[in-house]
Design a protein around this motif. Structure first.
Motif, mmCIF file in Angstrom:
data_model
loop_
_atom_site.group_PDB
_atom_site.id
_atom_site.type_symbol
_atom_site.label_atom_id
_atom_site.label_comp_id
_atom_site.label_asym_id
_atom_site.label_seq_id
_atom_site.Cartn_x
_atom_site.Cartn_y
_atom_site.Cartn_z
ATOM 1 N N ILE A 1 -18.675 -51.664 14.059
ATOM 2 C CA ILE A 1 -19.802 -52.214 13.292
ATOM 3 C C ILE A 1 -20.260 -53.541 13.891
ATOM 4 O O ILE A 1 -21.464 -53.809 14.000
ATOM 5 C CB ILE A 1 -19.417 -52.366 11.808
ATOM 6 N N ASN B 1 -13.387 -49.630 10.810
ATOM 7 C CA ASN B 1 -14.561 -49.606 11.685
ATOM 8 C C ASN B 1 -15.148 -50.988 11.933
ATOM 9 O O ASN B 1 -16.288 -51.110 12.362
ATOM 10 C CB ASN B 1 -15.639 -48.703 11.076
ATOM 11 N N ARG C 1 -14.324 -50.334 6.008
ATOM 12 C CA ARG C 1 -14.784 -51.624 6.520
ATOM 13 C C ARG C 1 -13.723 -52.302 7.378
ATOM 14 O O ARG C 1 -14.040 -53.178 8.176
ATOM 15 C CB ARG C 1 -15.237 -52.544 5.376
#
Length: 214
Positions: free
Chosen positions: A183, A179, A176
Motif C-alpha cells: 500500500i 499489506n 492493513r
C-alpha cells in the motif's frame, strides 16, 4: 541477609526461561523466513542455548513452529480475555473487541506474517493443533454472548453470526498490517503513521458497530 533461592525454584525457573528464549528466537526466525526457510542452527545462534537443547525441548523444527503459532494465537486470545467483556454493555464490549484486535495486530506484525505463511501452506500446522483450535474457539464464544445480549436488549439487529462478525473485525485489522508495504509502494500512504492508525482504528470500530446496529 538475603535468602538464597531454593534449588527447586531455581531448577524450575531455568527450563521455563530457556524455553521462553527459544520461542522468542523462533518467532523472529520463522516470521522472517517461514517454516521452510528457517534453520534450527540460526535459531540457536539467536539464543544462549544449543541446537541439541532446542531438539530436547521441541523434538523437531515443525513442533517448534507449532509452539510458536500456539504462543502467538494465545497472545491474541489472552489480550481479549483480560477485558472481562461480560461486565460491559454489549455496544462497549464489541467496541473493545475491535480495539484490542486492532491494537494487537498493529503491535505484532510477526503474528500477521506467520498466519499469512500458514495460509500459504494450507494451515497444515494449525489443522494439527487442538490447542490453537480450542483457544480460538473462545473468541467466537465471547462474541456470541455479546451479540446475544445486544440482540436481547435491542442494541443489535437480529440474525448476527459471531464468526461473520469476527471475520469482519479481523479482516481489516489483518490486511492493513499484511499489506502495509505494498500500500505504501502503490499509494504512498504509510499505514504505520500514528495519525493514519488512529483514523483506521476509529473507522473499523464505526464500521462494525454500524453493521450490527438495528
Amino acid at each position: 541477609m538475603t535468602k538464597a533461592a531454593s534449588p527447586t525454584r531455581t531448577q524450575t525457573r531455568a527450563p521455563e526461561e530457556t524455553r521462553r528464549q527459544i520461542l522468542d528466537a523462533a518467532v523472529a526466525e520463522f516470521s522472517e523466513k517461514g517454516l521452510a526457510g528457517a534453520r534450527v542452527d540460526d535459531i540457536a545462534a539467536r539464543t544462549r542455548t544449543t541446537k541439541r537443547m532446542i531438539y530436547y525441548y521441541f523434538t523437531s523444527k515443525e513442533n517448534l513452529y507449532a509452539a510458536v503459532l500456539e504462543r502467538l494465537y494465545g497472545g491474541m486470545r489472552d489480550a481479549e480475555q483480560d477485558l472481562h467483556f461480560d461486565d460491559l454493555h454489549p455496544i462497549e464490549a464489541l467496541k473493545k473487541i475491535v480495539e484490542v484486535t486492532f491494537d494487537h495486530h498493529a503491535a505484532h506484525p510477526e503474528f500477521v506474517r506467520l498466519v499469512s505463511t500458514e495460509n500459504i501452506n494450507e494451515a497444515r500446522i494449525v489443522s494439527a493443533s487442538p490447542t490453537i483450535r480450542a483457544r480460538n474457539a473462545t473468541i467466537i464464544g465471547i462474541l456470541k454472548r455479546i451479540l446475544e445480549r445486544g440482540m436481547r436488549d435491542g442494541s443489535f439487529r437480529r440474525g448476527l453470526d459471531p464468526l461473520d462478525v469476527h471475520l469482519l473485525i479481523s479482516s481489516f485489522c489483518f490486511y492493513r498490517v499484511s499489506n502495509r508495504y505494498t500500500i505504501r509502494a502503490i499509494f504512498g500512504r504509510d499505514l504505520q503513521a500514528p495519525k493514519v492508525a488512529t483514523s483506521h482504528r476509529r473507522m473499523i470500530c464505526e464500521a462494525v458497530l454500524r453493521y450490527v446496529s438495528p
